[in-house]
Design a protein around this motif. Structure first.
Motif, PDB file in Angstrom:
ATOM      1  N   MET A  64       0.791  -1.112  -0.048  1.00  0.00           N
ATOM      2  CA  MET A  64      -0.100  -0.253   0.039  1.00  0.00           C
ATOM      3  C   MET A  64       0.942   1.296   0.041  1.00  0.00           C
TER       4      MET A  64
ATOM      5  N   THR B  96      -9.380   0.254  -1.731  1.00  0.00           N
ATOM      6  CA  THR B  96      -9.378   0.779  -0.476  1.00  0.00           C
ATOM      7  C   THR B  96     -10.849   0.961  -0.258  1.00  0.00           C
ATOM      8  N   PRO B  97     -10.907   1.208   1.253  1.00  0.00           N
ATOM      9  CA  PRO B  97     -12.288   1.504   1.753  1.00  0.00           C
ATOM     10  C   PRO B  97     -13.155   2.635   1.182  1.00  0.00           C
TER      11      PRO B  97
ATOM     12  N   PRO C  24     -15.491   4.701  -0.600  1.00  0.00           N
ATOM     13  CA  PRO C  24     -16.357   4.146  -1.537  1.00  0.00           C
ATOM     14  C   PRO C  24     -16.879   5.168  -2.602  1.00  0.00           C
TER      15      PRO C  24
END
Lengths: 119, 415
Positions: A1, A88-89, A91
């Motif tokens: 990451m 990644t989270p 949204p």
């Protein structure tokens, strides 16, 4: 990451043409009603805040204070909000926000005018 | 679980005094009686247990309310706790003190009986949750920034240990999530950026031992520990599965479970991360919120096979079992967060659905499950429901309520 290109930079490549001027007109008042502006600030604080922190100082998501966003193009940030950051989270909000609303949020974030709603 | 003793009681020997002196004596002690009376009314000096107490986090105003589930009332407010978005709490083993973990890195110790902030330390820039050790002497906090775990003395809140979460591959500090206590004075947690699970053994706090499990999968976002303290499970945001560590057999390492539960389908956008702490064991199975899906997964612990899934109203955030395991109550992510559904465990069917209001953030059962307390953030309300009739028993105002934590947690592993 950690070795990845910053998300805003990657997005900037595809999105520069998109919204640079739109963001500014939207902030100037544009077509977003005062009530909707309050709703957006509430969303920012409470729902974006659940990942980015109630005071936007960061959480699972990165900090969204003016100093963190200053050198990132508006258009790229709007793109991040609308499309999310896959892998990644973060949204995509395009199902819940219009592009001009995302642009308005970016202006609010960059100018630090995000805490108008009293808790 | 015994409350503060009320002191300064009138001296019984006074009764034995001569009658002629009795009136004078009575006049003398009146102020003392009045003072004791005033204290009793003020609350803290009343003798009471803490088994029916709890707290409601008021996330935006940095306060909490002390609640009481026998009469179903709020007893008072404690303020000055900082940024409480996403705050959680654990309890001292006597159920008197709550340790509150705030988003701004604040660790606060609150006396529920005196309803007072005992101590507060700002121990990092940004924290996410914590745990209390098996023996109740250590409180651990997991931090996003700087990434790591700090361990404090539960009495004084003095720092006992600082564990920076240096990724094993040398890529730097990682955010820490899913911190849980485990038997054997252990704390277990996950490194979000690095994709690792670490177990810290604090049998000797001065010389704690770390065991690291790298390569568990991408982006662990939360963790849970089963109520027997045996299995630690991390949810993986970046992958279609979860990571499991058997703490009874740590030599087996971390294994992947529920691989491909999303069947490779594209996830729905996740507007709020599910909480695994709200996992539910009911009967022989465990219920887990699926990430990015309108489903609750049913899993058999031990084999970790998926035995079924229940379609629900939205993306589940908490799936919590009533303490008897007969029902599982589920709340949902934005924008479907106005609804609660109740799953009947024997039939695996949704038997009740209702809308308490916008932004239902948390559900907490009383220890034997006859009531459930629900926070409705946008309505600034906490509602109490009967879990058999589904009738609302009462409601009370609260400022942007989020987590509700009852003292029964003091006696449970992993909470």
């Amino acid at each position: 990451m950690n070795s990845r290109m910053p998300p805003w930079a990657a997005k900037a490549l595809v999105a520069v043409s998109l919204t640079a001027s739109l963001a500014n007109t939207a902030w100037a008042g544009g077509s977003i009603s005062a009530q909707r502006q309050q709703e957006l600030l509430y969303l920012l604080q409470q729902d974006c805040g659940s990942c980015h922190g109630l005071t936007l100082k960061g959480g699972l998501g990165s900090p969204l204070l003016p100093i963190n966003l200053a050198d990132k193009p508006d258009a790229a940030l709007v793109e991040v909000i609308m499309q999310g950051l896959p892998g990644t989270p973060m949204p995509p909000w395009r199902f819940l926000l219009e592009e001009k609303e995302a642009a308005w949020l970016v202006r609010a974030l960059k100018t630090g005018q995000t805490m108008k709603v009293s808790p | 679980m015994v409350g503060t003793r009320s002191e300064n009681r009138p001296d019984d020997e006074g009764i034995a005094m001569k009658f002629s002196k009795l009136i004078a004596f009575a006049l003398l002690i009146m102020p003392v009686l009045a003072a004791a009376e005033a204290r009793a009314q003020a609350g803290p000096a009343t003798i009471r247990g803490t088994g029916d107490l709890g707290l409601v986090i008021e996330r935006a105003s940095g306060s909490l309310q002390v609640i009481e589930t026998s009469q179903r009332t709020a007893l008072g407010r404690v303020e000055g706790l900082g940024d409480l978005s996403h705050a959680s709490a654990v309890y001292s083993r006597d159920g008197r003190y709550a340790y509150i973990f705030g988003r701004d890195g604040g660790l606060s110790k609150v006396d529920l009986l005196a309803r007072r902030l005992v101590k507060r330390v700002v121990q990092s820039g940004n924290s996410i949750g914590g745990a209390i050790s098996q023996d109740g002497r250590l409180v651990a906090v997991s931090n996003y920034k700087p990434g790591g775990v700090k361990v404090f003395d539960a009495g004084s809140l003095d720092l006992v240990a600082n564990i920076p979460a240096q990724a094993s591959d040398g890529s730097g500090l990682s955010k820490v999530v899913g911190l849980a206590d485990a038997p054997g004075q252990r704390f277990v947690f996950s490194l979000y950026d690095a994709g690792e699970i670490w177990v810290a053994d604090f049998s000797d706090p001065a010389d704690y031992k770390l065991r690291k499990y790298p390569n568990i999968g991408e982006l662990p976002y939360d963790g849970l520990i089963t109520d027997d303290g045996r299995y630690y499970i991390a949810g993986l945001f970046g992958e279609d599965g979860m990571a499991m560590l058997d703490l009874w057999r740590p030599e087996l390492g971390v294994r992947r479970i529920l691989d491909g539960y999303g069947r490779g389908e594209e996830k729905l956008p996740v507007y709020k991360m599910p909480h695994l702490e709200g996992w539910a064991r009911a009967g022989e199975v465990i219920f887990l919120p699926a990430v990015g899906r309108h489903e609750v997964l049913i899993v058999e612990p031990g084999s970790w096979r998926e035995v079924g899934r229940i379609p629900v109203h939205g993306q589940p955030i908490f799936a919590v079992a009533r303490p008897d395991g007969r029902q599982v109550w589920v709340n949902f992510a934005h924008p479907r967060n106005d609804t609660v559904q109740v799953i009947d465990v024997p039939s695996m069917k949704i038997v009740h659905e209702f809308k308490p209001g916008k932004a239902v953030l948390h559900l907490e059962f009383t220890p034997r499950g006859e009531q459930v307390w629900i926070s409705v953030r946008d309505a600034d309300r906490v509602d109490v429901y009967d879990t058999e009739s589904f009738q609302r028993l009462t409601t009370m105002p609260a400022k942007k309520p989020s987590g509700i934590f009852l003292t029964a947690r003091a006696n449970r592993i992993g909470l």
